[in-house]
Design a protein around this motif. Structure first.
Motif, PDB file in Angstrom:
ATOM      1  N   THR A  85    -114.219  14.091  22.086  1.00 42.15           N
ATOM      2  CA  THR A  85    -113.167  15.086  21.847  1.00 42.15           C
ATOM      3  C   THR A  85    -112.417  14.779  20.565  1.00 42.15           C
ATOM      4  O   THR A  85    -112.195  15.674  19.725  1.00 42.15           O
ATOM      5  N   HIS A 145    -118.276  20.768  35.126  1.00 41.16           N
ATOM      6  CA  HIS A 145    -116.868  20.391  35.002  1.00 41.16           C
ATOM      7  C   HIS A 145    -116.627  18.886  35.034  1.00 41.16           C
ATOM      8  O   HIS A 145    -115.482  18.466  35.020  1.00 41.16           O
ATOM      9  N   ALA A 157    -113.781  17.427  32.718  1.00 43.90           N
ATOM     10  CA  ALA A 157    -112.852  18.467  32.269  1.00 43.90           C
ATOM     11  C   ALA A 157    -111.440  17.919  32.103  1.00 43.90           C
ATOM     12  O   ALA A 157    -110.751  18.208  31.112  1.00 43.90           O
ATOM     13  N   THR A 205    -111.265  15.538  29.099  1.00 44.89           N
ATOM     14  CA  THR A 205    -111.355  16.282  27.845  1.00 44.89           C
ATOM     15  C   THR A 205    -110.068  17.030  27.546  1.00 44.89           C
ATOM     16  O   THR A 205    -109.617  17.082  26.394  1.00 44.89           O
ATOM     17  N   LEU A 206    -109.447  17.612  28.574  1.00 47.43           N
ATOM     18  CA  LEU A 206    -108.180  18.307  28.356  1.00 47.43           C
ATOM     19  C   LEU A 206    -107.108  17.358  27.848  1.00 47.43           C
ATOM     20  O   LEU A 206    -106.411  17.656  26.867  1.00 47.43           O
ATOM     21  N   LYS A 214    -106.932  23.772  26.308  1.00 47.79           N
ATOM     22  CA  LYS A 214    -107.554  24.515  27.396  1.00 47.79           C
ATOM     23  C   LYS A 214    -108.736  25.351  26.887  1.00 47.79           C
ATOM     24  O   LYS A 214    -109.775  25.427  27.548  1.00 47.79           O
ATOM     25  N   VAL A 216    -111.690  23.008  26.370  1.00 49.51           N
ATOM     26  CA  VAL A 216    -112.344  22.651  27.635  1.00 49.51           C
ATOM     27  C   VAL A 216    -113.123  23.845  28.192  1.00 49.51           C
ATOM     28  O   VAL A 216    -114.247  23.691  28.691  1.00 49.51           O
ATOM     29  N   TRP A 217    -112.540  25.035  28.129  1.00 49.09           N
ATOM     30  CA  TRP A 217    -113.201  26.234  28.652  1.00 49.09           C
ATOM     31  C   TRP A 217    -114.563  26.422  27.994  1.00 49.09           C
ATOM     32  O   TRP A 217    -115.565  26.669  28.675  1.00 49.09           O
ATOM     33  N   GLY A 264    -116.274  24.092  26.556  1.00 43.46           N
ATOM     34  CA  GLY A 264    -117.114  22.967  26.944  1.00 43.46           C
ATOM     35  C   GLY A 264    -117.736  23.137  28.313  1.00 43.46           C
ATOM     36  O   GLY A 264    -118.858  22.676  28.563  1.00 43.46           O
ATOM     37  N   VAL A 284    -119.038  18.574  31.014  1.00 42.46           N
ATOM     38  CA  VAL A 284    -118.437  19.314  29.905  1.00 42.46           C
ATOM     39  C   VAL A 284    -119.084  18.840  28.602  1.00 42.46           C
ATOM     40  O   VAL A 284    -119.338  17.648  28.414  1.00 42.46           O
ATOM     41  N   GLN A 302    -118.337  18.438  24.789  1.00 40.89           N
ATOM     42  CA  GLN A 302    -117.223  18.450  23.839  1.00 40.89           C
ATOM     43  C   GLN A 302    -117.605  19.070  22.491  1.00 40.89           C
ATOM     44  O   GLN A 302    -116.726  19.413  21.706  1.00 40.89           O
TER      45      GLN A 302
END
Length: 271
Positions: free
Chosen positions: A25, A207, A210, A213-214, A236, A239-240, A242, A258, A260
């Motif tokens: 990330t 996920h 998730a 990553t967030l 957000k 992540v979405w 990803g 996820v 990145q």
């Protein structure tokens, strides 16, 4: 020259979360990532193990990375014992940069973590240093000592967690509530902000990682001095994308990871 940013977290052998997700990330946000590994996590289709790193090794890593004086933000993830929480807190108390705390306590695959002792130590030691803490629903229920079944419950939990000293709280409702939208709630100790996104409808869920990553995306944005609302909104979206473009492990794993690199890939010019 890229900014330096630090993650203090566990290592995930399958790179779904932890150090691997954080560093990926950071790189996709244009930062140079540094790391302190607090645990080794190994995952197979039938087994999940957490191996805490020796305190002396963690402290040696902390001394190494914090000898640098130009770190712009810190993300904290898995701290698997109260002793590790106390050690990390003692070093973070000496610096003045945004600190994002992802209070990793609940794993569906294992009960190795002593949740009560972890939660109690987080409340008294680390959360007072947090610029923002990012619990999911299960973690928020533990920290606030209440059930969460609605947005109003999320607000009450965030208000309770704020009493531990953290400046901002985002309770991640995600896709747990009925309806077509995933819901997260931010509380900045003055006002509540609701963030909604379309739920991703796929036959396989991507996920894993998730939450890591967030929180890493939040730290990356705070490292660029974004305000909290824009930092969270952008993280957000990261992540979405990803999750929407996630990575399948194999048929033996029910969930994927996820990715990145998804947002960068979606915006790159294809040759």
């Amino acid at each position: 020259m890229p900014h330096k940013i630090l993650t203090i977290a566990g290592s995930d052998s399958l790179a779904g979360g932890g150090i691997q997700a954080d560093l990926a990330t950071f790189a996709n946000y244009g930062h140079f990532g540094l790391s302190v590994i607090t645990a080794i996590v190994t995952i197979t289709p039938t087994d999940f193990e957490i191996y805490p790193v020796d305190l002396k090794i963690i402290e040696a890593q902390l001394k190494s990375v914090l000898s640098l004086d130009d770190i712009v933000a810190v993300k904290v993830g898995l701290l698997p014992t109260p002793e590790i929480i106390n050690l990390v807190t003692s070093y973070l108390a000496q610096i003045n940069v945004p600190i994002v705390v992802d209070p990793v306590m609940v794993f569906k695959e294992t009960d190795q973590i002593n949740i009560k002792s972890i939660a109690d130590t987080l409340k008294t030691q680390l959360l007072p240093l947090a610029t923002i803490v990012t619990p999911n629903l299960n973690e928020a229920q533990i920290l606030a000592n209440q059930r969460i079944d609605s947005v109003d419950d999320m607000k009450q939990a965030a208000t309770t967690i704020a009493q531990y000293g953290c400046k901002n709280i985002v309770v991640k409702g995600g896709s747990k509530f009925p309806g077509n939208e995933a819901i997260d709630l931010l509380f900045d100790r003055e006002a509540f902000y609701i963030f909604q996104q379309d739920k991703i409808q796929t036959s396989e869920l991507y996920h894993n990682g998730a939450g890591c990553t967030l929180s890493a995306g939040l730290a990356a944005n705070l490292g660029y001095s974004l305000d909290m609302i824009h930092a969270l909104k952008d993280a957000k979206d990261f992540v979405w994308q990803g999750i929407q473009n996630g990575v399948t492990l194999n048929s033996k794993f029910s969930d994927g990871n996820v990715w990145q690199g998804a947002r960068r890939n979606n915006h790159e010019t294809k040759i």
